[in-house]
Design a protein around this motif. Structure first.
Motif, PDB file in Angstrom:
ATOM      1  N   MET A 197       0.758  -1.337   0.006  1.00 42.01           N
ATOM      2  CA  MET A 197      -0.094  -0.148   0.090  1.00 42.01           C
ATOM      3  C   MET A 197       0.723   1.212  -0.027  1.00 42.01           C
ATOM      4  N   ARG A 198       2.067   1.401   0.622  1.00 38.46           N
ATOM      5  CA  ARG A 198       2.829   2.302   0.820  1.00 38.46           C
ATOM      6  C   ARG A 198       3.559   2.501  -0.677  1.00 38.46           C
ATOM      7  N   THR A 199       3.324   1.721  -1.710  1.00 37.26           N
ATOM      8  CA  THR A 199       3.920   2.110  -2.906  1.00 37.26           C
ATOM      9  C   THR A 199       2.976   2.920  -3.842  1.00 37.26           C
ATOM     10  N   LEU A 200       1.826   2.720  -3.365  1.00 39.17           N
ATOM     11  CA  LEU A 200       0.863   3.572  -4.239  1.00 39.17           C
ATOM     12  C   LEU A 200       1.149   4.996  -4.697  1.00 39.17           C
ATOM     13  N   PRO A 201       1.577   5.727  -3.629  1.00 36.09           N
ATOM     14  CA  PRO A 201       1.736   7.086  -4.188  1.00 36.09           C
ATOM     15  C   PRO A 201       3.197   7.080  -4.990  1.00 36.09           C
ATOM     16  N   GLU A 202       4.089   6.383  -4.695  1.00 31.38           N
ATOM     17  CA  GLU A 202       5.317   6.067  -5.691  1.00 31.38           C
ATOM     18  C   GLU A 202       4.820   5.902  -7.046  1.00 31.38           C
ATOM     19  N   GLU A 203       4.044   4.845  -7.046  1.00 31.05           N
ATOM     20  CA  GLU A 203       3.617   4.410  -8.536  1.00 31.05           C
ATOM     21  C   GLU A 203       3.073   5.595  -9.376  1.00 31.05           C
ATOM     22  N   LYS A 204       2.467   6.557  -8.733  1.00 31.91           N
ATOM     23  CA  LYS A 204       1.745   7.593  -9.289  1.00 31.91           C
ATOM     24  C   LYS A 204       2.588   8.625 -10.156  1.00 31.91           C
ATOM     25  N   ARG A 205       3.954   8.660  -9.426  1.00 33.07           N
ATOM     26  CA  ARG A 205       5.062   9.501  -9.801  1.00 33.07           C
ATOM     27  C   ARG A 205       5.809   8.495 -10.959  1.00 33.07           C
ATOM     28  N   ALA A 206       5.926   9.100 -12.211  1.00 36.86           N
ATOM     29  CA  ALA A 206       6.613   8.581 -13.039  1.00 36.86           C
ATOM     30  C   ALA A 206       7.845   8.018 -12.895  1.00 36.86           C
ATOM     31  N   GLN A 207       8.577   9.044 -12.345  1.00 40.59           N
ATOM     32  CA  GLN A 207      10.162   8.731 -11.760  1.00 40.59           C
ATOM     33  C   GLN A 207      10.252   7.678 -11.009  1.00 40.59           C
ATOM     34  N   HIS A 208       9.095   7.334 -10.125  1.00 39.81           N
ATOM     35  CA  HIS A 208       9.263   6.483  -8.920  1.00 39.81           C
ATOM     36  C   HIS A 208       8.766   5.117  -9.359  1.00 39.81           C
ATOM     37  N   THR A 209       8.240   4.752 -10.570  1.00 38.54           N
ATOM     38  CA  THR A 209       7.784   3.624 -10.978  1.00 38.54           C
ATOM     39  C   THR A 209       8.572   2.342 -10.562  1.00 38.54           C
ATOM     40  N   GLU A 210       9.952   2.750 -11.185  1.00 39.57           N
ATOM     41  CA  GLU A 210      11.023   1.376 -10.994  1.00 39.57           C
ATOM     42  C   GLU A 210      10.989   1.062  -9.425  1.00 39.57           C
ATOM     43  N   ALA A 211      10.801   2.107  -8.662  1.00 43.06           N
ATOM     44  CA  ALA A 211      11.008   1.741  -7.054  1.00 43.06           C
ATOM     45  C   ALA A 211       9.803   1.021  -6.540  1.00 43.06           C
ATOM     46  N   SER A 241       0.879  -8.808  -6.536  1.00 42.56           N
ATOM     47  CA  SER A 241       0.898  -9.316  -7.912  1.00 42.56           C
ATOM     48  C   SER A 241      -0.147  -8.428  -8.980  1.00 42.56           C
ATOM     49  N   LYS A 242      -1.422  -8.264  -8.414  1.00 38.50           N
ATOM     50  CA  LYS A 242      -2.147  -7.298  -9.127  1.00 38.50           C
ATOM     51  C   LYS A 242      -1.867  -5.969  -9.461  1.00 38.50           C
ATOM     52  N   ARG A 243      -1.103  -5.240  -8.461  1.00 41.18           N
ATOM     53  CA  ARG A 243      -0.704  -4.065  -8.664  1.00 41.18           C
ATOM     54  C   ARG A 243       0.545  -3.709  -9.595  1.00 41.18           C
ATOM     55  N   LYS A 244       1.142  -4.913  -9.480  1.00 39.98           N
ATOM     56  CA  LYS A 244       2.516  -5.027 -10.456  1.00 39.98           C
ATOM     57  C   LYS A 244       1.957  -5.132 -11.689  1.00 39.98           C
ATOM     58  N   VAL A 245       0.862  -5.745 -12.261  1.00 38.17           N
ATOM     59  CA  VAL A 245       0.205  -5.829 -13.454  1.00 38.17           C
ATOM     60  C   VAL A 245      -0.119  -4.476 -13.856  1.00 38.17           C
ATOM     61  N   ALA A 246      -0.821  -3.733 -13.121  1.00 37.05           N
ATOM     62  CA  ALA A 246      -1.620  -2.495 -13.094  1.00 37.05           C
ATOM     63  C   ALA A 246      -0.412  -1.155 -13.298  1.00 37.05           C
ATOM     64  N   ALA A 247       0.482  -1.653 -12.612  1.00 39.93           N
ATOM     65  CA  ALA A 247       1.595  -0.507 -12.762  1.00 39.93           C
ATOM     66  C   ALA A 247       2.299  -0.953 -14.121  1.00 39.93           C
ATOM     67  N   LEU A 248       2.617  -2.034 -14.434  1.00 38.79           N
ATOM     68  CA  LEU A 248       3.156  -2.264 -15.777  1.00 38.79           C
ATOM     69  C   LEU A 248       2.456  -1.946 -16.933  1.00 38.79           C
ATOM     70  N   ARG A 249       1.280  -2.288 -16.973  1.00 38.82           N
ATOM     71  CA  ARG A 249       0.374  -1.856 -18.078  1.00 38.82           C
ATOM     72  C   ARG A 249       0.071  -0.298 -18.137  1.00 38.82           C
ATOM     73  N   SER A 250       0.175   0.509 -17.207  1.00 36.36           N
ATOM     74  CA  SER A 250      -0.019   1.795 -17.228  1.00 36.36           C
ATOM     75  C   SER A 250       1.358   2.553 -17.829  1.00 36.36           C
ATOM     76  N   GLN A 251       2.544   1.895 -18.042  1.00 35.76           N
ATOM     77  CA  GLN A 251       3.634   2.378 -18.560  1.00 35.76           C
ATOM     78  C   GLN A 251       3.371   2.536 -19.947  1.00 35.76           C
ATOM     79  N   GLY A 252       2.588   1.503 -20.583  1.00 39.79           N
ATOM     80  CA  GLY A 252       2.127   1.594 -22.056  1.00 39.79           C
ATOM     81  C   GLY A 252       3.289   1.290 -23.119  1.00 39.79           C
ATOM     82  N   THR A 253       4.482   1.051 -22.699  1.00 43.91           N
ATOM     83  CA  THR A 253       5.301   0.726 -23.664  1.00 43.91           C
ATOM     84  C   THR A 253       5.052  -0.797 -23.995  1.00 43.91           C
TER      85      THR A 253
END
Length: 125
Positions: free
Chosen positions: A15-29, A48-60
């Motif tokens: 849950m603490r990674t959600l704010p980091e995920e919003k900022r593009a520069q912290h997606t890797e973290a 597992s599901k958040r990882k998929v969502a984060a990867l998919r949101s990158q769009g590459t």
């Protein structure tokens, strides 16, 4: 009791990674944290599901391919997760991989045969 504390600790870390995920520069973290959680506990659904969502949101293309692989691994553990099958079908549809999309959508229909929306989506493919 110890197992519940351990699970709560992993969930709070995710849950603490959600704010980091919003900022593009912290997606890797955020991805590293999700990877660590999944490596430590492969059955952690949220990570597992958040990882998929984060990867998919990158769009590459590479990120979407990695999201597809992660989602397929997740579905090997949880083959009755209808939402995950729908997500996989959507990814395949966006990539114009119609045979794979149809297979994923067939799983959705098998898991929820009374859903007319699942039948309509599969009919469109």
């Amino acid at each position: 009791l110890r197992g519940m504390k351990y699970e709560a600790e992993l969930t709070s870390t995710a849950m603490r990674t959600l704010p980091e995920e919003k900022r593009a520069q912290h997606t890797e973290a955020a991805m590293k944290i999700y990877d660590d959680i999944v490596k430590e506990d492969p059955c952690n659904v949220m990570a597992s599901k958040r990882k998929v969502a984060a990867l998919r949101s990158q769009g590459t293309n590479a990120a979407v391919a990695e999201a597809t692989d992660a989602l397929n691994k997740y579905l090997n553990l949880y083959p009755t997760d209808m939402e995950a099958w729908k997500e996989l079908g959507d990814i395949y549809l966006e990539a114009q991989m119609l045979q794979h999309a149809r297979k994923a959508l067939e799983e959705v229909v098998m898991l929820q045969p009374v859903s007319y929306l699942a039948h309509l989506k599969m009919a469109e493919v």
